[in-house]
Design a protein around this motif. Structure first.
Motif, PDB file in Angstrom:
ATOM      1  N   LEU A  55      13.267  -7.865  12.528  1.00 30.84           N
ATOM      2  CA  LEU A  55      13.963  -7.807  11.251  1.00 30.84           C
ATOM      3  C   LEU A  55      12.980  -7.697  10.090  1.00 30.84           C
ATOM      4  N   ALA A  56      11.925  -8.508  10.121  1.00 36.11           N
ATOM      5  CA  ALA A  56      10.944  -8.485   9.041  1.00 36.11           C
ATOM      6  C   ALA A  56      10.153  -7.183   9.024  1.00 36.11           C
ATOM      7  N   LYS A  57       9.741  -6.721  10.188  1.00 43.56           N
ATOM      8  CA  LYS A  57       8.918  -5.513  10.269  1.00 43.56           C
ATOM      9  C   LYS A  57       9.693  -4.281   9.818  1.00 43.56           C
ATOM     10  N   VAL A  58      10.924  -4.110  10.301  1.00 48.19           N
ATOM     11  CA  VAL A  58      11.707  -2.937   9.929  1.00 48.19           C
ATOM     12  C   VAL A  58      12.024  -2.954   8.434  1.00 48.19           C
ATOM     13  N   THR A  59      12.373  -4.123   7.910  1.00 46.78           N
ATOM     14  CA  THR A  59      12.658  -4.227   6.476  1.00 46.78           C
ATOM     15  C   THR A  59      11.439  -3.840   5.651  1.00 46.78           C
ATOM     16  N   ARG A  60      10.275  -4.352   6.026  1.00 47.05           N
ATOM     17  CA  ARG A  60       9.065  -4.029   5.268  1.00 47.05           C
ATOM     18  C   ARG A  60       8.690  -2.555   5.424  1.00 47.05           C
ATOM     19  N   ASP A  61       8.792  -2.017   6.629  1.00 49.82           N
ATOM     20  CA  ASP A  61       8.464  -0.603   6.842  1.00 49.82           C
ATOM     21  C   ASP A  61       9.355   0.301   6.000  1.00 49.82           C
ATOM     22  N   ARG A  62      10.631  -0.043   5.899  1.00 50.88           N
ATOM     23  CA  ARG A  62      11.536   0.775   5.093  1.00 50.88           C
ATOM     24  C   ARG A  62      11.141   0.724   3.617  1.00 50.88           C
ATOM     25  N   ILE A  63      10.734  -0.445   3.148  1.00 55.89           N
ATOM     26  CA  ILE A  63      10.269  -0.565   1.763  1.00 55.89           C
ATOM     27  C   ILE A  63       9.048   0.315   1.535  1.00 55.89           C
ATOM     28  N   MET A  64       8.091   0.288   2.478  1.00 54.25           N
ATOM     29  CA  MET A  64       6.860   1.051   2.305  1.00 54.25           C
ATOM     30  C   MET A  64       7.102   2.554   2.418  1.00 54.25           C
ATOM     31  N   ARG A  65       8.039   2.969   3.259  1.00 56.41           N
ATOM     32  CA  ARG A  65       8.376   4.394   3.312  1.00 56.41           C
ATOM     33  C   ARG A  65       9.006   4.851   1.998  1.00 56.41           C
ATOM     34  N   ALA A  66       9.822   4.003   1.401  1.00 54.95           N
ATOM     35  CA  ALA A  66      10.408   4.343   0.106  1.00 54.95           C
ATOM     36  C   ALA A  66       9.336   4.402  -0.979  1.00 54.95           C
ATOM     37  N   GLU A  67       8.370   3.485  -0.930  1.00 53.57           N
ATOM     38  CA  GLU A  67       7.288   3.496  -1.913  1.00 53.57           C
ATOM     39  C   GLU A  67       6.420   4.736  -1.765  1.00 53.57           C
ATOM     40  N   ALA A  68       6.316   5.267  -0.557  1.00 58.23           N
ATOM     41  CA  ALA A  68       5.475   6.451  -0.325  1.00 58.23           C
ATOM     42  C   ALA A  68       5.941   7.642  -1.143  1.00 58.23           C
ATOM     43  N   GLU A  69       7.226   7.708  -1.453  1.00 64.70           N
ATOM     44  CA  GLU A  69       7.729   8.800  -2.274  1.00 64.70           C
ATOM     45  C   GLU A  69       7.166   8.737  -3.688  1.00 64.70           C
ATOM     46  N   HIS A  70       6.871   7.529  -4.160  1.00 68.52           N
ATOM     47  CA  HIS A  70       6.344   7.343  -5.514  1.00 68.52           C
ATOM     48  C   HIS A  70       4.813   7.341  -5.536  1.00 68.52           C
ATOM     49  N   TYR A  71       4.201   7.056  -4.388  1.00 68.09           N
ATOM     50  CA  TYR A  71       2.747   6.970  -4.296  1.00 68.09           C
ATOM     51  C   TYR A  71       2.272   7.817  -3.116  1.00 68.09           C
ATOM     52  N   PRO A  72       2.410   9.125  -3.173  1.00 64.64           N
ATOM     53  CA  PRO A  72       2.144   9.974  -1.998  1.00 64.64           C
ATOM     54  C   PRO A  72       0.685   9.983  -1.552  1.00 64.64           C
ATOM     55  N   HIS A  73      -0.255   9.738  -2.459  1.00 65.41           N
ATOM     56  CA  HIS A  73      -1.676   9.861  -2.102  1.00 65.41           C
ATOM     57  C   HIS A  73      -2.123   8.820  -1.085  1.00 65.41           C
ATOM     58  N   TRP A  74      -1.432   7.677  -1.005  1.00 64.23           N
ATOM     59  CA  TRP A  74      -1.905   6.571  -0.160  1.00 64.23           C
ATOM     60  C   TRP A  74      -1.243   6.538   1.215  1.00 64.23           C
ATOM     61  N   SER A  75      -0.366   7.464   1.521  1.00 65.75           N
ATOM     62  CA  SER A  75       0.251   7.603   2.853  1.00 65.75           C
ATOM     63  C   SER A  75       0.908   6.319   3.345  1.00 65.75           C
ATOM     64  N   PHE A  76       1.635   5.641   2.447  1.00 60.83           N
ATOM     65  CA  PHE A  76       2.302   4.406   2.840  1.00 60.83           C
ATOM     66  C   PHE A  76       3.394   4.635   3.882  1.00 60.83           C
ATOM     67  N   ASP A  77       3.876   5.866   4.010  1.00 62.79           N
ATOM     68  CA  ASP A  77       4.895   6.139   5.020  1.00 62.79           C
ATOM     69  C   ASP A  77       4.351   6.001   6.430  1.00 62.79           C
ATOM     70  N   THR A  78       3.048   6.189   6.590  1.00 67.54           N
ATOM     71  CA  THR A  78       2.448   6.063   7.924  1.00 67.54           C
ATOM     72  C   THR A  78       1.637   4.780   8.092  1.00 67.54           C
ATOM     73  N   ASN A  79       0.868   4.379   7.070  1.00 67.79           N
ATOM     74  CA  ASN A  79       0.028   3.187   7.244  1.00 67.79           C
ATOM     75  C   ASN A  79       0.709   1.894   6.787  1.00 67.79           C
ATOM     76  N   LYS A  80       1.834   2.014   6.070  1.00 64.77           N
ATOM     77  CA  LYS A  80       2.620   0.858   5.612  1.00 64.77           C
ATOM     78  C   LYS A  80       1.797  -0.121   4.785  1.00 64.77           C
ATOM     79  N   GLY A  81       0.723   0.379   4.168  1.00 68.89           N
ATOM     80  CA  GLY A  81      -0.107  -0.477   3.327  1.00 68.89           C
ATOM     81  C   GLY A  81      -1.232  -1.173   4.038  1.00 68.89           C
ATOM     82  N   TYR A  82      -1.354  -0.983   5.361  1.00 65.55           N
ATOM     83  CA  TYR A  82      -2.434  -1.615   6.115  1.00 65.55           C
ATOM     84  C   TYR A  82      -3.703  -0.759   6.045  1.00 65.55           C
ATOM     85  N   PRO A  83      -4.871  -1.375   6.207  1.00 58.44           N
ATOM     86  CA  PRO A  83      -6.112  -0.607   6.168  1.00 58.44           C
ATOM     87  C   PRO A  83      -6.242   0.350   7.343  1.00 58.44           C
ATOM     88  N   CYS A  84      -6.699   1.548   7.067  1.00 58.16           N
ATOM     89  CA  CYS A  84      -6.988   2.560   8.069  1.00 58.16           C
ATOM     90  C   CYS A  84      -7.866   3.598   7.375  1.00 58.16           C
TER      91      CYS A  84
END
Length: 225
Positions: free
Chosen positions: A152-181
């Motif tokens: 529940l926590a992981k899916v909720t957070r992943d959905r938030i980060m995918r939505a944020e990726a639309e506003h911040y495309p340079h950081w690839s939050f849709d794939t890395n979800k904000g984690y270091p890579c």
């Protein structure tokens, strides 16, 4: 070694019920190690007589599997909620206090008062939101309600980060979800931090070349030097 073949059980919940605790909630957090975005805590109260097949610790499942299970778990739970602490709260409060805040918000979102909470690890970040807390190492692997909470926590957070990726495309939050890579590190080197990055994290010194955007002191620390 953790394996998807080994399903979590209700043995811990059964032990709590045997002690007289009627309402047992599983608790798990995600996002503590991320560089950007919120920290989330999931809470799940399960029925005693049914289960959903395939529930595992979220780290053992891929994104498609977690998304498939999410609605099945929410329909199955007697009660569930996900609480969060924003990146600003993580910076301002520090991670320990932010995790306690997210846990309190998750418990408040259940709409009931649990008798006991089961959570993974050796640190109690749930008290005093729940009167009794059972700490169990590897509970996310062993305990069915904690595994459900992790999804529940992981899916909720992943959905938030995918939505944020639309506003911040340079950081690839849709794939890395904000984690270091490597891609995330390269984006910070090229573009600096976004407005949803955690400004007190040490990556601000190691990867951020933008001198006008400095690392902020972590909570409780007045200076970086």
């Amino acid at each position: 070694m953790a394996s998807k073949k080994r399903a979590p059980t209700r043995e811990i919940e059964k032990a709590m019920w045997a002690l007289g605790h009627q309402t047992v909630v599983g608790i798990d957090e995600v996002g503590r190690g991320a560089w950007a975005g919120p920290l989330m805590v999931g809470a799940a109260v399960l029925p005693r007589d049914t289960r959903v097949n395939g529930v595992r610790d979220s780290k053992l499942l891929n994104e498609r599997e977690r998304e498939f299970l999410f609605d099945r778990i929410t329909d199955w739970c007697d009660a569930w909620a996900v609480g969060g602490a924003s990146q600003d709260e993580c910076d301002r409060l520090g991670m320990s206090a932010a995790q306690k805040l997210a846990a309190r918000r998750a418990i408040e979102g259940l709409g009931l008062v649990p008798d006991v909470a089961v959570t993974d690890g050796k640190w109690d970040f749930v008290s005093p939101s729940v009167a009794n807390v059972e700490l169990e190492v590897k509970a996310d692997l062993r305990c069915l309600s904690v595994a459900a909470a992790s999804i529940l926590a992981k899916v909720t957070r992943d959905r938030i980060m995918r939505a944020e990726a639309e506003h911040y495309p340079h950081w690839s939050f849709d794939t890395n979800k904000g984690y270091p890579c490597p891609v995330h590190k390269a984006a910070i080197l090229g573009y600096g931090p976004s407005s949803i990055h955690r400004r007190s994290w040490v990556f601000m010194e190691n990867y951020n070349p933008w001198t006008a955007i400095r690392r902020t002191p972590p909570a409780g620390q007045t200076s970086l030097f």
